[in-house]
Design a protein around this motif. Sequence first.
Motif, PDB file in Angstrom:
ATOM      1  N   GLY A  36       0.814  -1.216   0.000  1.00  0.00           N
ATOM      2  CA  GLY A  36       0.000   0.000   0.000  1.00  0.00           C
ATOM      3  C   GLY A  36       0.842   1.258   0.000  1.00  0.00           C
ATOM      4  O   GLY A  36       0.370   2.331  -0.392  1.00  0.00           O
ATOM      5  N   ASN A  37       2.103   1.139   0.446  1.00  0.00           N
ATOM      6  CA  ASN A  37       2.983   2.320   0.533  1.00  0.00           C
ATOM      7  C   ASN A  37       3.923   2.433  -0.679  1.00  0.00           C
ATOM      8  O   ASN A  37       4.747   3.367  -0.746  1.00  0.00           O
ATOM      9  N   ILE A  38       3.842   1.487  -1.624  1.00  0.00           N
ATOM     10  CA  ILE A  38       4.748   1.498  -2.786  1.00  0.00           C
ATOM     11  C   ILE A  38       4.236   2.490  -3.829  1.00  0.00           C
ATOM     12  O   ILE A  38       3.089   2.395  -4.284  1.00  0.00           O
ATOM     13  N   THR A  39       5.067   3.419  -4.179  1.00  0.00           N
ATOM     14  CA  THR A  39       4.686   4.463  -5.161  1.00  0.00           C
ATOM     15  C   THR A  39       5.343   4.225  -6.521  1.00  0.00           C
ATOM     16  O   THR A  39       4.831   4.680  -7.541  1.00  0.00           O
ATOM     17  N   GLU A  40       6.467   3.492  -6.543  1.00  0.00           N
ATOM     18  CA  GLU A  40       7.185   3.216  -7.798  1.00  0.00           C
ATOM     19  C   GLU A  40       6.338   2.276  -8.657  1.00  0.00           C
ATOM     20  O   GLU A  40       5.938   1.184  -8.212  1.00  0.00           O
ATOM     21  N   TYR A  41       6.054   2.686  -9.905  1.00  0.00           N
ATOM     22  CA  TYR A  41       5.112   1.969 -10.764  1.00  0.00           C
ATOM     23  C   TYR A  41       5.546   0.532 -11.049  1.00  0.00           C
ATOM     24  O   TYR A  41       4.770  -0.417 -10.869  1.00  0.00           O
ATOM     25  N   GLN A  42       6.829   0.353 -11.504  1.00  0.00           N
ATOM     26  CA  GLN A  42       7.315  -0.971 -11.893  1.00  0.00           C
ATOM     27  C   GLN A  42       7.306  -1.934 -10.702  1.00  0.00           C
ATOM     28  O   GLN A  42       6.891  -3.091 -10.815  1.00  0.00           O
ATOM     29  N   CYS A  43       7.733  -1.391  -9.547  1.00  0.00           N
ATOM     30  CA  CYS A  43       7.754  -2.212  -8.330  1.00  0.00           C
ATOM     31  C   CYS A  43       6.333  -2.612  -7.929  1.00  0.00           C
ATOM     32  O   CYS A  43       6.067  -3.762  -7.559  1.00  0.00           O
ATOM     33  N   HIS A  44       5.409  -1.658  -8.027  1.00  0.00           N
ATOM     34  CA  HIS A  44       4.017  -1.931  -7.663  1.00  0.00           C
ATOM     35  C   HIS A  44       3.410  -3.020  -8.551  1.00  0.00           C
ATOM     36  O   HIS A  44       2.734  -3.945  -8.060  1.00  0.00           O
ATOM     37  N   GLN A  45       3.675  -2.938  -9.859  1.00  0.00           N
ATOM     38  CA  GLN A  45       3.157  -3.930 -10.792  1.00  0.00           C
ATOM     39  C   GLN A  45       3.736  -5.318 -10.474  1.00  0.00           C
ATOM     40  O   GLN A  45       3.017  -6.320 -10.461  1.00  0.00           O
ATOM     41  N   TYR A  46       5.032  -5.335 -10.202  1.00  0.00           N
ATOM     42  CA  TYR A  46       5.711  -6.589  -9.901  1.00  0.00           C
ATOM     43  C   TYR A  46       5.129  -7.228  -8.630  1.00  0.00           C
ATOM     44  O   TYR A  46       4.807  -8.430  -8.608  1.00  0.00           O
ATOM     45  N   ILE A  47       4.977  -6.414  -7.573  1.00  0.00           N
ATOM     46  CA  ILE A  47       4.481  -6.939  -6.284  1.00  0.00           C
ATOM     47  C   ILE A  47       3.026  -7.389  -6.419  1.00  0.00           C
ATOM     48  O   ILE A  47       2.614  -8.400  -5.827  1.00  0.00           O
ATOM     49  N   THR A  48       2.236  -6.689  -7.232  1.00  0.00           N
ATOM     50  CA  THR A  48       0.838  -7.096  -7.448  1.00  0.00           C
ATOM     51  C   THR A  48       0.778  -8.480  -8.085  1.00  0.00           C
ATOM     52  O   THR A  48      -0.025  -9.345  -7.664  1.00  0.00           O
ATOM     53  N   LYS A  49       1.636  -8.707  -9.111  1.00  0.00           N
ATOM     54  CA  LYS A  49       1.667 -10.025  -9.756  1.00  0.00           C
ATOM     55  C   LYS A  49       2.144 -11.100  -8.784  1.00  0.00           C
ATOM     56  O   LYS A  49       1.585 -12.200  -8.715  1.00  0.00           O
ATOM     57  N   MET A  50       3.160 -10.763  -8.007  1.00  0.00           N
ATOM     58  CA  MET A  50       3.710 -11.720  -7.059  1.00  0.00           C
ATOM     59  C   MET A  50       2.664 -12.058  -5.962  1.00  0.00           C
ATOM     60  O   MET A  50       2.582 -13.207  -5.518  1.00  0.00           O
ATOM     61  N   THR A  51       1.909 -11.058  -5.579  1.00  0.00           N
ATOM     62  CA  THR A  51       0.872 -11.263  -4.551  1.00  0.00           C
ATOM     63  C   THR A  51      -0.155 -12.280  -5.033  1.00  0.00           C
ATOM     64  O   THR A  51      -0.553 -13.199  -4.299  1.00  0.00           O
ATOM     65  N   ALA A  52      -0.580 -12.125  -6.313  1.00  0.00           N
ATOM     66  CA  ALA A  52      -1.553 -13.060  -6.885  1.00  0.00           C
ATOM     67  C   ALA A  52      -0.997 -14.472  -6.914  1.00  0.00           C
ATOM     68  O   ALA A  52      -1.701 -15.452  -6.618  1.00  0.00           O
TER      69      ALA A  52
END
Length: 981
Positions: free
Chosen positions: A35-51
Amino acid sequence: VAREVCKSTIAEIKECADEPVGKGFLVSCLVDHRGNITEYQCHQYITKMTAIIFSDYRLICGFMDDCKADINLLKCGSIRPGEKDAHSQGEVVACLEKGLVKEAEETDPRIQVSDQCKKAILRVAELSSDDFHLDRHLYFACRDDRERFCENTQAGEGRVYKCLFNHKFEESMSEKCRDALTTRQKLIAQDYKVSYSLAKSCKSDLKKYRCNVENLPRSREARLSYLLMCLESAVHRGRQVSSECQGEMLDYRRMLMEDFSLSPEIILSLVRGEKGNVGLNCQQALQTLIQETDPGADYRIDRALNEACESVIQTACKHIRSGDPMILSCLMEHLYTEKMVEDCEHRLLELQYFISRDWKLDTVLYRKCQGDASRLCHTHGWNETSELMPPGAVFSCLYRHAYRTEEQGRRLSRECRAEVQRILHQRAMDVKLDPALQDKCMIDLGKWCSEKTETGQELECLQDHLDDLVSDCRDIVGNLTELESEDIQIEALLMRACEPIIQTFCHEVADNQIDSGDLMECLIQNKHQKEMNEKCAIGVTHFQLVQMKDFRFSYKFKMACKEDVLKLCPNIKKKVDVVICLSTTVRNDTLQDAKEHRVSLKCRKQLRVEELEMTEDIRLEPELYEACKSDIKNYCQNVPYGNAQIIECLKEIKKQLSTRCHQKVFKLQETEMMDPELDYTLMRVCKQMIKRFCPEADSKNMLQCLKQNKNSEVMDPKCKQMITKRQITQNTDYRLNPVLRKACKADIPKFCQNILNRAKDDTELEGQVISCLKLKYADQRLSPDCEDQIRVIIQESALDYRLDPQLQMHCSEEISSLCAEEAAAQEQTGQVEECLKVNLLKIKTEMCKKEVLNMLKESKADIFVDPVLHTACALDIKHHCAAIPPGRGRQMSCLMEALEDKRVRLQPECKKRLNDRIEMWSYAAKVAPAEGFSDLAMQVMTSPSKNYILSVITVGICVLFLIGLMCGRITKRVTRELKDR
């Protein structure tokens, strides 16, 4: 890969920078802080990893280590790969979640989840709280329902969860999805962080008001109930809580209210029992739930109430803003009115049952009274509860202080007092809303009031059986009744019934902020106005009857006479006994001309009010009522109780009453004659005539004043008829005529002692004493005061035969046979008496004949007591006997002399009537010889041969005198010497 893609983010998040490399902890930490990640690439990566991570519990960092044993213990699936399909891995987490929830709902769980695994399960639920896709079990269970109900709801930030929660009880919601949603809600109840939106919206408020998890013993478990109560406490104290947070709180309060299974305490307390009975533990759990959800602050939280009462709110409470706490108050104001619907009534009482047991749950009351409650009742904060304090104790404390006088010390603030009165007025409508009353009186309610199920009947029933109640219940009902006597507006149902009469006659006292018993006194005084309706009259009478049980139940009487009762009537409780005790003391002090009354002036004034009120209904005089119950049933069954109608009915059939009832009625009449103001019927019927003729008259002389004005042309016929009734009663016994009794106190024992010897204290003498005094009046032997009173009685009874009990009793047959037409006349003017005199020769009964002869004898003594003769000879008396004072037969002698005088011309009617009287007197002299010298002298003086008789007597005396002169002494002369010896 994570270190490369999220290099700058890792540097910003200190917790993740410290994680060891190669064990998967870094990805796990970034998922935690996504929820605190603002960097776009990192956010996309973590979202995929979360799934990916949430698709298989084995990929969740540390989860396998923490829950391996629990998975096997709960048989939640295989740890080995390949045994299940790819989607089944979410079932393992769901199984563990259900195991965790089940443990919380069991008193003694067979299988317990380890603490480490509990934390891991709640942590996984928390991490999946923003996107419902991450809760694999729920996602697959609710895919179709999401499309059906939440098609337009964007995933993320927990929005889909909230949408599905709102549709949980829809009929078209699948059972599988509903179960999955319920499990998730139960996890939220255990840890508020499982709700993404709630945790995010209330984060700053939780920290600000110290509601964060660090304050709890188990730092990883922050129960939803704790969070809600902590933040609600801040709101109730007037602190500022963000609108986003308050909106989330409202949603979750509604959620808890809709589904009881979300509260483990309620599940734990549910035990099998009798239908309709709720165990103590269950009741306490429900009470806690109500405090957590706080529907008193916003009725919309209770969906069942909201839906049931929507129509009532739209009609009766439309002037109040939606969601305002005063909506509940408005609904209570309309309870049992035409605007209320049955379903709303049930739902409202269900909620009020719990609100009444915790004063804090009434938001308006808490806001206005928290300072007073802390100062006077030693209360804790809003979210702190003392188990030692019984339900309703704080409110009881508040209302005790609300009705204290300034002399009694500490009182409530004006705002708090008004609020306490408002709630008292509302809750008095149902005994279930008074915790102490229901608790202490449950057995008595079942014993005495099982059939009293109508609105307000239960309390009335308890009041009716006050003396039969167990001690604790009696005290509580007594205290409540005492409170009602001071502020009758607490009786909301009575107030509604009496609204027309209050608006017309009592609006001034009703508008007073402090009642002090004035309103009830006004209602009692106007109970028989034509505007009075039956419900109000019954309610007022019931309260009067309840007041008779204890003098404390009459507030004004209690306040005026409290010290006098303690001093003069200790240990007496019943109001009627206290009134008798104080009245007796006042009467004795008055009769003895005491320099200083023992009963205070303010008490004497209020005592008078109570005495007058008691005369209106026989039930307010318990001794009389008990003595006459059977007679009322036999003779007055269809007569209403009010307006003293039963008492009047008993008076009219007094001779037919049972001995005990007769005695009580006689005593009542004796009291009323001594103090006519206590004669309710007389005062009511003659109210206007008293204002006209007797405005200055003392209450003791009221009847005397009315009697003096009875024959006035402007006298009301109904009042005249009532006065005549009272005169008839008075003439049955001298003791019922205080004026006569006082005037003849020396004459009665002197001339009528033989009658007194046969008399009883509580039964009538049927006019015997008065008849005795009438005979002595004819003999001119009475004292002046007594003679004046007897003359009035003779004059009145000469006009109306009903005022002569002896004549009526002995001549009833003769009146009905010889004088029926005269007796039927609407107004009596002496026609019956004249008829009996004219028909004297036809009368066969000796006792009747004697009564008629006595009438003739009385008329010789004074022409005023013979109305027919007096009317016929009025002009002749004016012309020929004007100078002669009335009384002692003087005017009668004057008319007899005028009749014999050839030079005097009398009116033809007078002459005829006089000749008739002479004939009657002659006949009377024959059949009733003179009883004494005075009687003989009177007969001679009124005889037509008076001159002849006097001449014969004179000649006889002269002859005796001459014989004496001629014949000398008859006795032998005695010498002086013999005399002196």
